[in-house]
Design a protein around this motif. Structure first.
Motif, PDB file in Angstrom:
ATOM      1  N   LEU A 167     -29.763 -10.921  39.953  1.00  0.00           N
ATOM      2  CA  LEU A 167     -30.250 -12.285  40.235  1.00  0.00           C
ATOM      3  C   LEU A 167     -30.976 -12.667  38.898  1.00  0.00           C
ATOM      4  O   LEU A 167     -31.249 -11.744  37.929  1.00  0.00           O
ATOM      5  N   ASP A 168     -30.772 -14.056  38.650  1.00  0.00           N
ATOM      6  CA  ASP A 168     -31.351 -14.705  37.317  1.00  0.00           C
ATOM      7  C   ASP A 168     -31.636 -16.122  37.526  1.00  0.00           C
ATOM      8  O   ASP A 168     -31.317 -16.926  38.086  1.00  0.00           O
ATOM      9  N   LEU A 169     -32.773 -16.024  36.728  1.00  0.00           N
ATOM     10  CA  LEU A 169     -33.292 -17.565  36.606  1.00  0.00           C
ATOM     11  C   LEU A 169     -32.125 -18.729  36.351  1.00  0.00           C
ATOM     12  O   LEU A 169     -32.156 -19.854  36.718  1.00  0.00           O
ATOM     13  N   GLN A 170     -31.292 -18.359  35.512  1.00  0.00           N
ATOM     14  CA  GLN A 170     -30.177 -19.231  35.039  1.00  0.00           C
ATOM     15  C   GLN A 170     -29.168 -19.649  36.248  1.00  0.00           C
ATOM     16  O   GLN A 170     -28.449 -20.486  36.246  1.00  0.00           O
ATOM     17  N   ARG A 171     -29.316 -18.916  37.357  1.00  0.00           N
ATOM     18  CA  ARG A 171     -28.668 -19.139  38.700  1.00  0.00           C
ATOM     19  C   ARG A 171     -29.672 -19.737  39.476  1.00  0.00           C
ATOM     20  O   ARG A 171     -29.480 -19.738  40.688  1.00  0.00           O
ATOM     21  N   PHE A 224     -29.573  -8.632  21.257  1.00  0.00           N
ATOM     22  CA  PHE A 224     -29.069  -7.865  22.246  1.00  0.00           C
ATOM     23  C   PHE A 224     -29.787  -6.843  22.980  1.00  0.00           C
ATOM     24  O   PHE A 224     -30.983  -6.699  22.640  1.00  0.00           O
ATOM     25  N   THR A 225     -29.211  -6.511  24.118  1.00  0.00           N
ATOM     26  CA  THR A 225     -30.113  -5.470  24.906  1.00  0.00           C
ATOM     27  C   THR A 225     -29.313  -4.078  25.066  1.00  0.00           C
ATOM     28  O   THR A 225     -28.200  -4.138  24.596  1.00  0.00           O
ATOM     29  N   SER A 226     -29.768  -3.170  25.674  1.00  0.00           N
ATOM     30  CA  SER A 226     -29.350  -1.822  25.905  1.00  0.00           C
ATOM     31  C   SER A 226     -27.797  -1.944  26.482  1.00  0.00           C
ATOM     32  O   SER A 226     -27.008  -1.099  26.189  1.00  0.00           O
ATOM     33  N   ALA A 253     -35.602  -4.148  36.872  1.00  0.00           N
ATOM     34  CA  ALA A 253     -35.546  -5.308  35.851  1.00  0.00           C
ATOM     35  C   ALA A 253     -35.582  -4.652  34.365  1.00  0.00           C
ATOM     36  O   ALA A 253     -36.422  -3.840  33.717  1.00  0.00           O
ATOM     37  N   ASN A 254     -34.656  -4.876  33.471  1.00  0.00           N
ATOM     38  CA  ASN A 254     -34.638  -4.523  32.196  1.00  0.00           C
ATOM     39  C   ASN A 254     -34.695  -5.816  31.281  1.00  0.00           C
ATOM     40  O   ASN A 254     -33.919  -6.913  31.373  1.00  0.00           O
ATOM     41  N   GLU A 255     -35.782  -5.739  30.377  1.00  0.00           N
ATOM     42  CA  GLU A 255     -36.112  -6.740  29.624  1.00  0.00           C
ATOM     43  C   GLU A 255     -36.441  -8.194  30.263  1.00  0.00           C
ATOM     44  O   GLU A 255     -35.873  -9.100  29.934  1.00  0.00           O
ATOM     45  N   LEU A 258     -39.404 -22.097  27.536  1.00  0.00           N
ATOM     46  CA  LEU A 258     -38.517 -20.908  28.106  1.00  0.00           C
ATOM     47  C   LEU A 258     -37.628 -21.628  29.420  1.00  0.00           C
ATOM     48  O   LEU A 258     -36.652 -21.264  29.711  1.00  0.00           O
ATOM     49  N   TYR A 259     -38.610 -22.239  30.252  1.00  0.00           N
ATOM     50  CA  TYR A 259     -38.194 -22.584  31.702  1.00  0.00           C
ATOM     51  C   TYR A 259     -37.886 -23.923  32.040  1.00  0.00           C
ATOM     52  O   TYR A 259     -37.692 -24.245  33.187  1.00  0.00           O
ATOM     53  N   ASP A 260     -37.998 -24.831  31.179  1.00  0.00           N
ATOM     54  CA  ASP A 260     -37.833 -26.372  31.510  1.00  0.00           C
ATOM     55  C   ASP A 260     -36.397 -26.568  32.201  1.00  0.00           C
ATOM     56  O   ASP A 260     -35.438 -25.994  31.568  1.00  0.00           O
ATOM     57  N   GLN A 297     -33.208  -8.084  38.722  1.00  0.00           N
ATOM     58  CA  GLN A 297     -33.800  -9.357  38.460  1.00  0.00           C
ATOM     59  C   GLN A 297     -33.687  -9.415  37.014  1.00  0.00           C
ATOM     60  O   GLN A 297     -33.956  -8.736  36.257  1.00  0.00           O
ATOM     61  N   GLY A 298     -33.526 -10.871  36.386  1.00  0.00           N
ATOM     62  CA  GLY A 298     -33.239 -11.115  35.328  1.00  0.00           C
ATOM     63  C   GLY A 298     -32.120 -10.542  34.797  1.00  0.00           C
ATOM     64  O   GLY A 298     -32.022  -9.899  33.602  1.00  0.00           O
ATOM     65  N   ALA A 299     -31.023 -10.547  35.420  1.00  0.00           N
ATOM     66  CA  ALA A 299     -29.985  -9.714  35.173  1.00  0.00           C
ATOM     67  C   ALA A 299     -29.030 -10.293  34.313  1.00  0.00           C
ATOM     68  O   ALA A 299     -28.046  -9.810  33.824  1.00  0.00           O
ATOM     69  N   GLU A 302     -32.374 -18.221  40.386  1.00  0.00           N
ATOM     70  CA  GLU A 302     -33.260 -17.119  41.299  1.00  0.00           C
ATOM     71  C   GLU A 302     -34.355 -16.721  40.650  1.00  0.00           C
ATOM     72  O   GLU A 302     -34.405 -15.773  39.606  1.00  0.00           O
ATOM     73  N   ASP A 303     -35.287 -17.352  40.760  1.00  0.00           N
ATOM     74  CA  ASP A 303     -36.655 -17.007  40.010  1.00  0.00           C
ATOM     75  C   ASP A 303     -37.488 -15.885  40.480  1.00  0.00           C
ATOM     76  O   ASP A 303     -37.745 -15.708  41.674  1.00  0.00           O
ATOM     77  N   ALA A 304     -37.507 -14.792  39.554  1.00  0.00           N
ATOM     78  CA  ALA A 304     -38.221 -13.564  39.944  1.00  0.00           C
ATOM     79  C   ALA A 304     -39.632 -13.682  39.986  1.00  0.00           C
ATOM     80  O   ALA A 304     -40.393 -12.937  40.669  1.00  0.00           O
ATOM     81  N   LEU A 305     -40.315 -14.890  39.942  1.00  0.00           N
ATOM     82  CA  LEU A 305     -41.632 -15.051  40.119  1.00  0.00           C
ATOM     83  C   LEU A 305     -41.809 -15.947  41.482  1.00  0.00           C
ATOM     84  O   LEU A 305     -42.833 -16.578  41.698  1.00  0.00           O
ATOM     85  N   TYR A 322     -35.295 -22.629  27.195  1.00  0.00           N
ATOM     86  CA  TYR A 322     -34.400 -21.650  26.528  1.00  0.00           C
ATOM     87  C   TYR A 322     -33.506 -20.780  27.366  1.00  0.00           C
ATOM     88  O   TYR A 322     -32.438 -20.480  27.417  1.00  0.00           O
ATOM     89  N   TYR A 323     -34.097 -20.398  28.862  1.00  0.00           N
ATOM     90  CA  TYR A 323     -33.471 -19.496  29.607  1.00  0.00           C
ATOM     91  C   TYR A 323     -32.791 -20.425  30.693  1.00  0.00           C
ATOM     92  O   TYR A 323     -31.984 -20.104  31.258  1.00  0.00           O
ATOM     93  N   THR A 324     -33.184 -21.542  30.802  1.00  0.00           N
ATOM     94  CA  THR A 324     -32.468 -22.411  32.008  1.00  0.00           C
ATOM     95  C   THR A 324     -31.427 -23.470  31.343  1.00  0.00           C
ATOM     96  O   THR A 324     -30.784 -23.806  32.300  1.00  0.00           O
TER      97      THR A 324
HETATM   98  C1  LIG Z   1     -33.814 -10.628  27.731  1.00  0.00           C
HETATM   99  S1  LIG Z   1     -33.103 -11.212  28.959  1.00  0.00           S
HETATM  100  C2  LIG Z   1     -32.242  -9.612  29.678  1.00  0.00           C
HETATM  101  C3  LIG Z   1     -30.762  -9.750  30.378  1.00  0.00           C
HETATM  102  C4  LIG Z   1     -30.830  -8.375  30.973  1.00  0.00           C
HETATM  103  N1  LIG Z   1     -31.512  -7.804  31.845  1.00  0.00           N
HETATM  104  C5  LIG Z   1     -30.096  -7.319  29.797  1.00  0.00           C
HETATM  105  O1  LIG Z   1     -30.954  -6.353  29.715  1.00  0.00           O
HETATM  106  O2  LIG Z   1     -29.348  -7.695  29.112  1.00  0.00           O
HETATM  107  C6  LIG Z   1     -33.930 -11.841  29.937  1.00  0.00           C
HETATM  108  C7  LIG Z   1     -33.306 -12.523  31.208  1.00  0.00           C
HETATM  109  O3  LIG Z   1     -34.243 -12.794  32.203  1.00  0.00           O
HETATM  110  C8  LIG Z   1     -34.047 -13.969  32.632  1.00  0.00           C
HETATM  111  N2  LIG Z   1     -35.423 -14.643  33.267  1.00  0.00           N
HETATM  112  C9  LIG Z   1     -36.408 -14.893  32.592  1.00  0.00           C
HETATM  113  N3  LIG Z   1     -37.467 -15.248  33.090  1.00  0.00           N
HETATM  114  C10 LIG Z   1     -36.883 -15.037  34.573  1.00  0.00           C
HETATM  115  C11 LIG Z   1     -37.471 -15.235  35.640  1.00  0.00           C
HETATM  116  N4  LIG Z   1     -38.884 -15.719  36.060  1.00  0.00           N
HETATM  117  N5  LIG Z   1     -36.651 -15.028  36.931  1.00  0.00           N
HETATM  118  C12 LIG Z   1     -35.553 -14.607  36.950  1.00  0.00           C
HETATM  119  N6  LIG Z   1     -34.905 -14.375  35.713  1.00  0.00           N
HETATM  120  C13 LIG Z   1     -35.528 -14.874  34.560  1.00  0.00           C
HETATM  121  C14 LIG Z   1     -33.482 -14.893  31.635  1.00  0.00           C
HETATM  122  O4  LIG Z   1     -32.857 -15.895  31.929  1.00  0.00           O
HETATM  123  C15 LIG Z   1     -32.639 -13.772  30.933  1.00  0.00           C
HETATM  124  O5  LIG Z   1     -31.267 -13.686  31.435  1.00  0.00           O
END
Ligand SMILES: C[S@@+](CC[C@H](N)C(=O)[O-])C[C@H]1O[C@@H](n2cnc3c(N)ncnc32)[C@H](O)[C@@H]1O
Length: 368
Positions: free
Chosen positions: A119-123, A53-55, A148-150, A31-33, A88-90, A125-128, A38-40
């Motif tokens: 904030l998002d890992l894709q930029r 899709f999400t809400s 954080a949503n999902e 997921l994070y390589d 986070q994870g936006a 910004e790691d939430a961890l 996958y996310y990066t």
């Molecule tokens: C399922 S998506 C949800 C995106 C958004 N919150 C929504 O509801 O549509 C999960 C998101 O979390 C991000 N993500 C996963 N692990 C993360 C981390 N450790 N730090 C920041 N973002 C992270 C992913 O890049 C992805 O954009």
């Protein structure tokens, strides 16, 4: 070479060098390589053209309800200026845009005070990452709300399996050049300690019973608690209390993979090209929050939360203000169009509140 086979080769090379990887470490890699995770890797994942899709993809109702929730929090904290919200994870930051747009219309005073940071890992910004977040806090000031949503469902999980009253952990190994799952002793006592705490009767569970252990979620809560001096942590995700999640009847746990809107249970397939998630143990988030000074304010379903935040009143209000033609001129083209648009909106609300779907997501609010 595809992302999947490149990443698979990397995973295989690492296993050949270091030995089997815990499933959590495998999940972290795929997921994070930094290049092919996958996310990066930066490919569009969310939305109708992605894998799920999400809400937020279902119209603006979700964002409107979130805006009202944030407004209540702002009021409760005495209307701080600025009012900093970190999401986070936006993902693509769409929720932020919708929240801002609705507040500018409904509550301009609050919109002016709101400083919303996606904030998002894709930029990067790691939430961890404590370092990243503490640095941001120093530069921009402390947040009053972290939401954080999902996100938490995407953290790497350890996988465990019970056999004859013993606990085994699932690792990823290589056999004849292909990835395969094997069971061996747990990688850390924390895994066993976690299960003992949240599922004390696991020793009597049937052979093959599986569960996920999200140790990263505990670290995440601890880190967020350290960022909040006075404010709220709001978590929305699928999951449940431990007693429901770690039930003896849930034989194969909750790990699922998403690829092009189809679900499968084969996380070793297409590494880096499919999402891997597990339900969130909200009991663990609540306990960990409490340990770090956060008190539970609300734990409920997404349906009940949206109801509290006025989703049905909003829908009814729209019917009166924007779709009156659906009732009054039904025989005309105008009336028919209004009716169809109205059905569409109503359908969004039904999907967001569906007790068998998004409506059964959980909403947790903790406060310091
Ligand atoms: C399922 S998506 C949800 C995106 C958004 N919150 C929504 O509801 O549509 C999960 C998101 O979390 C991000 N993500 C996963 N692990 C993360 C981390 N450790 N730090 C920041 N973002 C992270 C992913 O890049 C992805 O954009």
């Amino acid at each position: 070479m595809t992302t999947s086979s490149l990443l698979e080769q990397r995973v295989i090379a690492r296993i050949e060098r270091e030995g089997p990887l815990s499933f959590a470490e495998y999940m972290r890699m795929v997921l994070y390589d930094p290049e092919n995770g996958y996310y990066t890797a930066g490919l569009p994942r969310i939305g109708w053209s992605g894998d799920y899709f999400t809400s937020g993809d279902l119209g603006s109702f979700f964002a409107h309800c979130l805006g009202r929730q944030l407004y209540q929090m702002w009021e409760e904290l005495g209307r701080p200026q600025p009012f900093r919200v970190w999401e986070q994870g936006a993902g693509r930051g769409e929720l932020e845009q919708e929240v801002r747009a609705s507040l500018q219309e409904e509550r301009p005073e609050f919109a002016a005070a709101l400083s919303y940071r996606s904030l998002d890992l894709q930029r990067g910004e790691d939430a961890l990452s404590g370092e990243t977040l503490q640095q941001l806090r120093q530069q921009e000031g402390e947040p009053q709300v972290i939401l954080a949503n999902e996100l938490v469902d995407a953290f790497p999980v350890h996988l465990v399996e019970v056999h004859q009253g013993q606990l085994y952990e699932i690792y990823v190994d290589v056999d004849k050049g292909r990835l395969q799952a094997i069971a061996a002793a747990p990688s850390t006592p924390a895994v066993v300690g976690y299960l003992d705490r949240y599922c004390p009767r696991w020793r009597s569970f049937p052979d093959g019973w599986r569960a996920e252990i999200n140790l990263a979620a505990l670290r995440w809560v601890e880190l967020q608690a350290s960022l909040l001096r006075r404010g709220f942590l709001l978590v929305i995700d699928y999951g449940d209390r431990a007693s429901q999640l770690y039930h003896r009847s849930r034989l194969r746990g909750t790990l699922l993979c998403y690829y092009q809107h189809r679900i499968n249970e084969q996380p070793l397939m297409r590494p880096g090209e499919q999402d891997i998630t597990a339900h969130v143990n909200f009991s663990a988030l609540i306990d960990e929050g409490r340990r770090h000074g956060l008190r539970r304010r609300l734990f409920t379903t997404q349906r009940a939360w949206l109801e509290r935040m006025g989703i049905f009143e909003e829908l009814e209000g729209l019917r009166r203000t924007h779709f009156a033609a659906a009732d009054q001129e039904r025989a005309s083209d105008r009336g028919q169009i209004a009716l169809l648009r109205w059905y569409n909106l109503r359908q969004q609300v039904l999907a967001l509140t569906d007790p068998a779907g998004l409506g059964n997501f959980k909403v947790l609010i903790m406060r310091r």
